[in-house]
Design a protein around this motif. Structure first.
Motif, PDB file in Angstrom:
ATOM      1  N   UNK A 179       0.559  -1.052   0.239  1.00 55.95           N
ATOM      2  CA  UNK A 179       0.251   0.255  -0.111  1.00 55.95           C
ATOM      3  C   UNK A 179       1.112   1.533   0.064  1.00 55.95           C
ATOM      4  N   UNK A 180       2.124   0.975   0.772  1.00 58.47           N
ATOM      5  CA  UNK A 180       2.690   2.588   0.524  1.00 58.47           C
ATOM      6  C   UNK A 180       3.782   2.531   0.140  1.00 58.47           C
ATOM      7  N   UNK A 181       4.475   1.557  -0.937  1.00 65.74           N
ATOM      8  CA  UNK A 181       5.434   1.017  -1.934  1.00 65.74           C
ATOM      9  C   UNK A 181       3.901   1.814  -3.330  1.00 65.74           C
ATOM     10  N   UNK A 182       2.646   1.641  -3.002  1.00 64.19           N
ATOM     11  CA  UNK A 182       1.886   1.883  -4.414  1.00 64.19           C
ATOM     12  C   UNK A 182       2.122   3.785  -4.268  1.00 64.19           C
ATOM     13  N   UNK A 183       2.020   4.125  -2.168  1.00 63.30           N
ATOM     14  CA  UNK A 183       1.552   5.465  -2.706  1.00 63.30           C
ATOM     15  C   UNK A 183       2.766   6.020  -3.167  1.00 63.30           C
ATOM     16  N   UNK A 184       4.391   5.700  -2.905  1.00 63.25           N
ATOM     17  CA  UNK A 184       5.153   6.469  -3.345  1.00 63.25           C
ATOM     18  C   UNK A 184       4.882   6.035  -5.557  1.00 63.25           C
ATOM     19  N   UNK A 185       4.741   5.523  -6.026  1.00 65.71           N
ATOM     20  CA  UNK A 185       4.845   4.965  -7.034  1.00 65.71           C
ATOM     21  C   UNK A 185       3.790   6.056  -7.670  1.00 65.71           C
ATOM     22  N   UNK A 186       3.341   6.369  -6.267  1.00 67.39           N
ATOM     23  CA  UNK A 186       1.440   7.702  -7.121  1.00 67.39           C
ATOM     24  C   UNK A 186       2.400   8.605  -7.476  1.00 67.39           C
ATOM     25  N   UNK A 187       2.823   9.542  -6.373  1.00 70.36           N
ATOM     26  CA  UNK A 187       3.531  10.635  -6.031  1.00 70.36           C
ATOM     27  C   UNK A 187       4.871  10.658  -7.036  1.00 70.36           C
ATOM     28  N   UNK A 188       5.689   9.670  -7.063  1.00 68.83           N
ATOM     29  CA  UNK A 188       6.377  10.213  -8.313  1.00 68.83           C
ATOM     30  C   UNK A 188       5.542   9.840  -9.142  1.00 68.83           C
ATOM     31  N   UNK A 189       4.673   9.404 -10.156  1.00 70.94           N
ATOM     32  CA  UNK A 189       4.509   9.864 -11.005  1.00 70.94           C
ATOM     33  C   UNK A 189       3.169  11.255 -11.248  1.00 70.94           C
ATOM     34  N   UNK A 190       2.806  11.364 -10.276  1.00 73.59           N
ATOM     35  CA  UNK A 190       2.091  12.722 -10.203  1.00 73.59           C
ATOM     36  C   UNK A 190       3.282  13.944 -10.635  1.00 73.59           C
ATOM     37  N   UNK A 191       4.117  13.325  -9.699  1.00 70.31           N
ATOM     38  CA  UNK A 191       5.477  14.656 -10.074  1.00 70.31           C
ATOM     39  C   UNK A 191       5.681  14.832 -12.047  1.00 70.31           C
ATOM     40  N   UNK A 192       6.632  13.425 -12.136  1.00 71.80           N
ATOM     41  CA  UNK A 192       6.986  13.436 -13.383  1.00 71.80           C
ATOM     42  C   UNK A 192       5.343  13.657 -13.928  1.00 71.80           C
ATOM     43  N   UNK A 193       4.182  13.434 -13.982  1.00 70.98           N
ATOM     44  CA  UNK A 193       3.254  14.058 -14.436  1.00 70.98           C
ATOM     45  C   UNK A 193       3.094  15.423 -14.575  1.00 70.98           C
ATOM     46  N   UNK A 194       2.826  16.088 -13.706  1.00 71.59           N
ATOM     47  CA  UNK A 194       2.615  17.892 -13.150  1.00 71.59           C
ATOM     48  C   UNK A 194       3.386  17.773 -13.856  1.00 71.59           C
ATOM     49  N   UNK A 195       5.068  17.559 -14.251  1.00 74.49           N
ATOM     50  CA  UNK A 195       6.617  18.696 -14.477  1.00 74.49           C
ATOM     51  C   UNK A 195       6.932  18.358 -16.260  1.00 74.49           C
ATOM     52  N   UNK A 196       5.915  17.209 -16.655  1.00 75.95           N
ATOM     53  CA  UNK A 196       6.144  16.974 -18.032  1.00 75.95           C
ATOM     54  C   UNK A 196       4.684  17.595 -18.827  1.00 75.95           C
ATOM     55  N   UNK A 197       4.039  18.432 -17.922  1.00 81.54           N
ATOM     56  CA  UNK A 197       2.767  18.566 -18.647  1.00 81.54           C
ATOM     57  C   UNK A 197       3.335  20.411 -18.727  1.00 81.54           C
ATOM     58  N   UNK A 198       4.066  20.851 -17.713  1.00 82.69           N
ATOM     59  CA  UNK A 198       4.331  22.610 -16.959  1.00 82.69           C
ATOM     60  C   UNK A 198       5.322  22.278 -18.257  1.00 82.69           C
ATOM     61  N   UNK A 199       6.132  20.832 -18.616  1.00 83.70           N
ATOM     62  CA  UNK A 199       6.820  21.469 -20.100  1.00 83.70           C
ATOM     63  C   UNK A 199       6.576  21.243 -21.086  1.00 83.70           C
ATOM     64  N   UNK A 200       5.175  20.590 -21.213  1.00 84.63           N
ATOM     65  CA  UNK A 200       5.191  20.957 -22.600  1.00 84.63           C
ATOM     66  C   UNK A 200       3.910  22.439 -22.382  1.00 84.63           C
ATOM     67  N   UNK A 201       4.227  23.200 -22.407  1.00 84.65           N
ATOM     68  CA  UNK A 201       3.396  24.409 -22.196  1.00 84.65           C
ATOM     69  C   UNK A 201       4.621  25.550 -22.232  1.00 84.65           C
ATOM     70  N   UNK A 202       5.422  24.777 -21.230  1.00 83.52           N
ATOM     71  CA  UNK A 202       7.252  25.975 -21.019  1.00 83.52           C
ATOM     72  C   UNK A 202       7.592  25.910 -22.251  1.00 83.52           C
ATOM     73  N   UNK A 203       8.087  24.712 -22.882  1.00 86.46           N
ATOM     74  CA  UNK A 203       9.413  24.642 -23.138  1.00 86.46           C
ATOM     75  C   UNK A 203       9.876  24.889 -24.626  1.00 86.46           C
ATOM     76  N   UNK A 204      10.832  25.746 -24.508  1.00 82.47           N
ATOM     77  CA  UNK A 204      10.612  27.297 -26.314  1.00 82.47           C
ATOM     78  C   UNK A 204      10.611  26.023 -28.069  1.00 82.47           C
ATOM     79  N   UNK A 205      11.186  25.447 -27.292  1.00 81.81           N
ATOM     80  CA  UNK A 205      11.462  23.828 -28.404  1.00 81.81           C
ATOM     81  C   UNK A 205      10.266  23.635 -28.895  1.00 81.81           C
TER      82      UNK A 205
END
Lengths: 131, 187
Positions: free
Chosen positions: B1-27
């Motif tokens: 259960x805790x492992x799944x939580x860790x996986x969820x948070x890692x994926x949430x951070x990567x997901x939000x970060x890459x979504x931000x990068x889609x919008x902010x990236x210059x190239x």
């Protein structure tokens, strides 16, 4: 990890996509932001399907709750009606993916036609139909 | 259960970060690559949500097809001097997105969701602890084999929407071909 976490994540990604779709010059980036919004909606739909127990799936909601609770405790098989209403969210997500694929194919076709005719993919320069 | 939580948070951070990068990236090309990352993260979230079939569909349709289409469109229309810049609506768009986000957060946190984990507290008297501790296994029992049920649903209850979706796909196929085709009289 619960329903609220998934919904908040979906809301954050949706808002980022909304911001990108409204504030970018390049049409392709606008389309990519719209894809982000579709994905956020899909996360929310699947999270609802996984976590939320539908209230109005039967004439007898308490009976349905007992059935679902028994399935949770000792793995009793769910009836077709309950299983169907539990998975409706995933079906909705499948249709969203279908429509998104059609939208992206048409949208990029329009972008390429626009580039061929106007030599630009800038939405702020595309004012041919302005009155 | 805790492992799944860790996986969820890692994926949430990567997901939000890459979504931000889609919008902010210059190239633009790099923002398309970040879009693929966020598609993959969404597929992972589907697996966390016990929707394996949807995860496979997500990888096939989004990562396989849509990203290739987007990259092709970028290659065909690339303007080197035109960076991935903002238009004049940047500030209103930011305000609107922030309002959207805050209203979503408000609604999510203030709604009384009728979720699995609280089920049985009033349904089976005395059995609440047992249900709560067995939720993981119970979810597996309920959502273990969803693909069959989805197939039956698509072919029985949702057969009309499915036929409509196939017509939409055919129409968009023909429409995309007609849009991109070179005209003989102009060429």
């Amino acid at each position: 990890m619960n329903l609220e976490n998934f919904l908040l994540l979906s809301g954050v990604i949706f808002s980022i996509g909304l911001y990108g779709a409204l504030s970018k010059k390049n049409v392709i980036v606008v389309l990519m932001s719209i894809e982000l919004m579709f994905n956020a909606v899909n996360i929310a739909l699947v999270a609802f399907s996984r976590y939320v127990v539908p209230r109005s799936i039967a004439v007898d909601p308490i009976g349905v709750e007992v059935e679902v609770a028994k399935a949770l405790v000792n793995g009793a098989a769910l009836s077709e009606t309950v299983l169907r209403s539990l998975l409706t969210g995933q079906i909705f997500a499948i249709f969203v993916i279908t429509i998104a694929a059609a939208e992206v194919a048409l949208g990029l076709g329009i972008v390429i036609a626009m580039y061929r005719n106007r030599e630009t993919v800038d939405v702020t320069h595309t004012n041919l139909m302005r009155g | 259960m805790i492992t799944l939580d860790v996986v969820f948070w890692i994926m949430a951070v990567i997901g939000v970060g890459s979504a931000l990068a889609v919008v902010m990236e210059r190239d633009i090309f790099r923002s398309a690559l970040f879009l693929i990352v966020s598609f993959l993260v969404v597929a992972g979230l589907f697996i966390l949500l016990n929707a394996e079939f949807l995860a496979a569909v997500q990888v096939l349709v989004y990562v396989g097809a849509i990203s290739v289409l987007v990259i092709f469109a970028i290659m065909l229309t690339r303007n080197v001097q035109e960076a991935n810049s903002f238009n004049s609506f940047q500030l209103p768009a930011l305000v609107l997105a922030a309002m959207m986000l805050s209203s979503i957060v408000f609604v999510v946190l203030n709604t009384d969701w009728h979720v699995w984990d609280q089920l049985g507290l009033h349904v089976l008297p005395g059995g609440s602890d047992e249900i709560f501790s067995n939720t993981e296994q119970g979810i597996k029992n309920v959502f273990g084999n969803t693909t069959q049920v989805i197939a039956r649903l698509l072919m029985k209850d949702f057969v009309l929407p499915m036929e409509a979706a196939s017509v939409v796909l055919l129409a968009s196929l023909i429409g995309a071909l007609a849009l991109v085709r070179e005209r003989e009289d102009e060429a």
